[in-house]
Design a protein around this motif. Structure first.
Motif, PDB file in Angstrom:
ATOM      1  N   UNK A   1      -4.122   4.164 -22.218  1.00 46.26           N
ATOM      2  CA  UNK A   1      -2.700   3.804 -22.243  1.00 46.26           C
ATOM      3  C   UNK A   1      -2.315   3.115 -20.938  1.00 46.26           C
ATOM      4  N   UNK A   2      -1.253   2.323 -20.989  1.00 46.86           N
ATOM      5  CA  UNK A   2      -0.809   1.564 -19.826  1.00 46.86           C
ATOM      6  C   UNK A   2      -0.514   2.472 -18.638  1.00 46.86           C
ATOM      7  N   UNK A   3       0.088   3.629 -18.880  1.00 52.12           N
ATOM      8  CA  UNK A   3       0.453   4.523 -17.788  1.00 52.12           C
ATOM      9  C   UNK A   3      -0.788   5.051 -17.062  1.00 52.12           C
ATOM     10  N   UNK A   4      -1.895   5.262 -17.814  1.00 55.86           N
ATOM     11  CA  UNK A   4      -3.143   5.725 -17.199  1.00 55.86           C
ATOM     12  C   UNK A   4      -3.794   4.586 -16.414  1.00 55.86           C
ATOM     13  N   UNK A   5      -3.721   3.365 -16.956  1.00 54.82           N
ATOM     14  CA  UNK A   5      -4.289   2.219 -16.239  1.00 54.82           C
ATOM     15  C   UNK A   5      -3.600   2.026 -14.886  1.00 54.82           C
ATOM     16  N   UNK A   6      -2.290   2.302 -14.827  1.00 53.36           N
ATOM     17  CA  UNK A   6      -1.563   2.227 -13.558  1.00 53.36           C
ATOM     18  C   UNK A   6      -2.191   3.170 -12.531  1.00 53.36           C
ATOM     19  N   UNK A   7      -2.525   4.389 -12.979  1.00 63.31           N
ATOM     20  CA  UNK A   7      -3.113   5.378 -12.066  1.00 63.31           C
ATOM     21  C   UNK A   7      -4.526   4.976 -11.648  1.00 63.31           C
ATOM     22  N   UNK A   8      -5.237   4.350 -12.589  1.00 60.78           N
ATOM     23  CA  UNK A   8      -6.575   3.848 -12.255  1.00 60.78           C
ATOM     24  C   UNK A   8      -6.471   2.792 -11.155  1.00 60.78           C
ATOM     25  N   UNK A   9      -5.480   1.927 -11.251  1.00 60.81           N
ATOM     26  CA  UNK A   9      -5.270   0.917 -10.210  1.00 60.81           C
ATOM     27  C   UNK A   9      -4.989   1.576  -8.856  1.00 60.81           C
ATOM     28  N   UNK A  10      -4.254   2.696  -8.890  1.00 59.52           N
ATOM     29  CA  UNK A  10      -3.990   3.419  -7.642  1.00 59.52           C
ATOM     30  C   UNK A  10      -5.290   3.926  -7.028  1.00 59.52           C
ATOM     31  N   UNK A  11      -6.211   4.405  -7.890  1.00 62.42           N
ATOM     32  CA  UNK A  11      -7.512   4.879  -7.401  1.00 62.42           C
ATOM     33  C   UNK A  11      -8.327   3.725  -6.816  1.00 62.42           C
ATOM     34  N   UNK A  12      -8.232   2.572  -7.431  1.00 61.39           N
ATOM     35  CA  UNK A  12      -8.967   1.402  -6.924  1.00 61.39           C
ATOM     36  C   UNK A  12      -8.429   0.993  -5.556  1.00 61.39           C
ATOM     37  N   UNK A  13      -7.109   1.095  -5.385  1.00 62.79           N
ATOM     38  CA  UNK A  13      -6.534   0.792  -4.071  1.00 62.79           C
ATOM     39  C   UNK A  13      -7.011   1.783  -3.015  1.00 62.79           C
ATOM     40  N   UNK A  14      -7.170   3.050  -3.422  1.00 63.80           N
ATOM     41  CA  UNK A  14      -7.729   4.049  -2.498  1.00 63.80           C
ATOM     42  C   UNK A  14      -9.162   3.697  -2.141  1.00 63.80           C
ATOM     43  N   UNK A  15      -9.911   3.179  -3.140  1.00 64.71           N
ATOM     44  CA  UNK A  15     -11.306   2.812  -2.902  1.00 64.71           C
ATOM     45  C   UNK A  15     -11.414   1.668  -1.906  1.00 64.71           C
ATOM     46  N   UNK A  16     -10.480   0.726  -1.975  1.00 63.70           N
ATOM     47  CA  UNK A  16     -10.470  -0.378  -1.007  1.00 63.70           C
ATOM     48  C   UNK A  16     -10.263   0.166   0.398  1.00 63.70           C
ATOM     49  N   UNK A  17      -9.348   1.143   0.538  1.00 61.55           N
ATOM     50  CA  UNK A  17      -9.117   1.755   1.847  1.00 61.55           C
ATOM     51  C   UNK A  17     -10.375   2.473   2.337  1.00 61.55           C
ATOM     52  N   UNK A  18     -11.099   3.098   1.397  1.00 58.67           N
ATOM     53  CA  UNK A  18     -12.380   3.744   1.757  1.00 58.67           C
ATOM     54  C   UNK A  18     -13.356   2.717   2.307  1.00 58.67           C
ATOM     55  N   UNK A  19     -13.394   1.539   1.680  1.00 60.93           N
ATOM     56  CA  UNK A  19     -14.313   0.482   2.123  1.00 60.93           C
ATOM     57  C   UNK A  19     -13.988   0.048   3.541  1.00 60.93           C
ATOM     58  N   UNK A  20     -12.698  -0.040   3.879  1.00 59.06           N
ATOM     59  CA  UNK A  20     -12.302  -0.441   5.235  1.00 59.06           C
ATOM     60  C   UNK A  20     -12.658   0.648   6.252  1.00 59.06           C
ATOM     61  N   UNK A  21     -12.523   1.904   5.857  1.00 49.29           N
ATOM     62  CA  UNK A  21     -12.927   2.994   6.749  1.00 49.29           C
ATOM     63  C   UNK A  21     -14.440   2.966   6.960  1.00 49.29           C
ATOM     64  N   UNK A  22     -15.167   2.708   5.880  1.00 44.75           N
ATOM     65  CA  UNK A  22     -16.632   2.637   5.980  1.00 44.75           C
ATOM     66  C   UNK A  22     -17.053   1.512   6.919  1.00 44.75           C
ATOM     67  N   UNK A  23     -16.330   0.391   6.847  1.00 40.19           N
ATOM     68  CA  UNK A  23     -16.634  -0.734   7.734  1.00 40.19           C
ATOM     69  C   UNK A  23     -16.456  -0.319   9.198  1.00 40.19           C
ATOM     70  N   UNK A  24     -15.392   0.434   9.483  1.00 38.23           N
ATOM     71  CA  UNK A  24     -15.174   0.919  10.850  1.00 38.23           C
ATOM     72  C   UNK A  24     -16.288   1.882  11.277  1.00 38.23           C
ATOM     73  N   UNK A  25     -16.755   2.672  10.313  1.00 39.72           N
ATOM     74  CA  UNK A  25     -17.858   3.598  10.595  1.00 39.72           C
ATOM     75  C   UNK A  25     -19.076   2.826  11.083  1.00 39.72           C
ATOM     76  N   UNK A  26     -19.417   1.738  10.394  1.00 39.46           N
ATOM     77  CA  UNK A  26     -20.590   0.955  10.779  1.00 39.46           C
ATOM     78  C   UNK A  26     -20.383   0.248  12.114  1.00 39.46           C
TER      79      UNK A  26
END
Length: 339
Positions: free
Chosen positions: A30-55
């Motif tokens: 459903x559209x409402x669940x896809x919205x939440x999935x997008x929120x998780x993807x945005x969190x994943x992008x932030x994880x990638x930036x933190x990982x970059x700082x780690x390296x």
């Protein structure tokens, strides 16, 4: 971070085969669940930036410890090139239990060594140290040509230098040569520029620092000694007169020293297939020299590191074989990556 390239390649090939394909489940949400999935993807992008700082911090840590290793590597170089003679205490090596010899065998070995010493002139340092290292490692020996070997007998040291704090991430390999008849350079340099940040257009592809480009150096060859070029003679027939003449051409020649003349990466980053393949191999070799050869040179000289690498490969192969021979083994379930 960077382990045996062959093992990494095999592992990556295996992992690439596990990615599978989308199940179509996302489209059914459903559209409402896809919205939440997008929120998780945005969190994943932030994880990638933190990982970059780690390296980036790992790179800083590498630089810090490189300074602690360097005095030991400098002493290694002094011994290899006969600038320092180690003491008896420094030369004493306690063999492993399985390496221990009987007194009779020790005496026999001692006599053989003394005989060899009498037959040969007293060598200085450790002759052909780095050439032997290169010849013992498949990744490097594949690059060596017969005409390269006399030059590499003059190689005295290889050093790794990291970029200064606050500067873009990079590392430089410095190859130090004693005066020789082949070129006038005392040091040949190869620099690898890296990036540790997610690509804005594809942040989920980030998987640690990547080499963006590398630059070599100009080798000042002595006249007639440039092994990266060869002269060939070709016969040409004149179309009108039918006469034949011999034309002399200078063409590229296979050589380890082509390592210092990598293809240039254009600003748009687009390369032809041949250049991409050359650079991919070049990056692998640069990492291997930095991560394995320089820190463990003596073990590659004696062959002990090669045996360790072979053990790692065989153990990995045995594990895969055991899994496949297990009647309960289901590759679709057991080898799924954790994330």
């Amino acid at each position: 971070m960077m382990q045996n390239p062959q093992i990494l390649a095999a592992l990556q090939e295996r992992l690439d085969g596990l990615n599978g394909s989308p199940s179509g489940y996302m489209e059914s949400l459903p559209k409402v669940v896809k919205r939440r999935v997008n929120a998780l993807k945005n969190l994943q992008v932030k994880c990638a930036h933190i990982e970059a700082k780690f390296y980036e911090e790992v790179h800083e840590l590498e630089r810090k410890y490189a300074a602690l290793y360097q005095p030991l590597f400098d002493k290694r170089s002094d011994i290899v090139r006969a600038a320092y003679e180690p003491t008896d205490e420094e030369c004493e090596w306690k063999a492993d239990e399985e390496e221990e010899l009987t007194e009779e065998m020790k005496e026999k070995a001692k006599l053989e060594e003394e005989k060899k010493d009498e037959e040969k002139e007293d060598p200085k340092g450790i002759p052909e140290f780095w050439l032997t290292v290169f010849k013992n490692v498949d990744l490097l020996s594949d690059m060596l040509q017969e005409h390269d070997e006399p030059i590499l007998t003059h190689l005295q040291d290889i050093k790794v230098k990291f970029s200064d704090p606050g500067q873009p991430m990079s590392f430089t390999l410095e190859f130090y040569f004693e005066p020789n008849e082949f070129f006038t350079n005392t040091v040949l340099i190869k620099t690898y520029k890296m990036r540790s940040e997610p690509d804005e257009s594809d942040p989920f592809s980030f998987d640690g620092p990547e080499i963006m480009s590398c630059t070599g150096c100009t080798i000042d060859w002595t006249k007639g000694k440039n092994v990266t070029l060869k002269t060939i003679k070709k016969k040409q027939k004149h179309k009108g007169r039918g006469t034949v003449r011999t034309v002399t051409k200078t063409v590229p020649n296979d050589s380890f020293f082509n390592f210092f003349s990598p293809p240039e990466v254009p600003e748009n980053g687009e390369l032809d297939e041949d250049s991409e393949a050359i650079l991919a191999a070049d990056f692998e070799i640069g990492h291997f020299i930095r991560e394995r050869i320089v820190p463990r040179a003596i073990l590659y000289f004696t062959g002990e590191a090669i045996e360790d690498d072979d053990d790692e490969v065989s153990e990995e192969g045995e594990e895969e074989a055991d899994e496949e021979n297990d009647p309960d083994y289901d590759p679709k379930v057991s080898t799924q990556p954790g994330s």
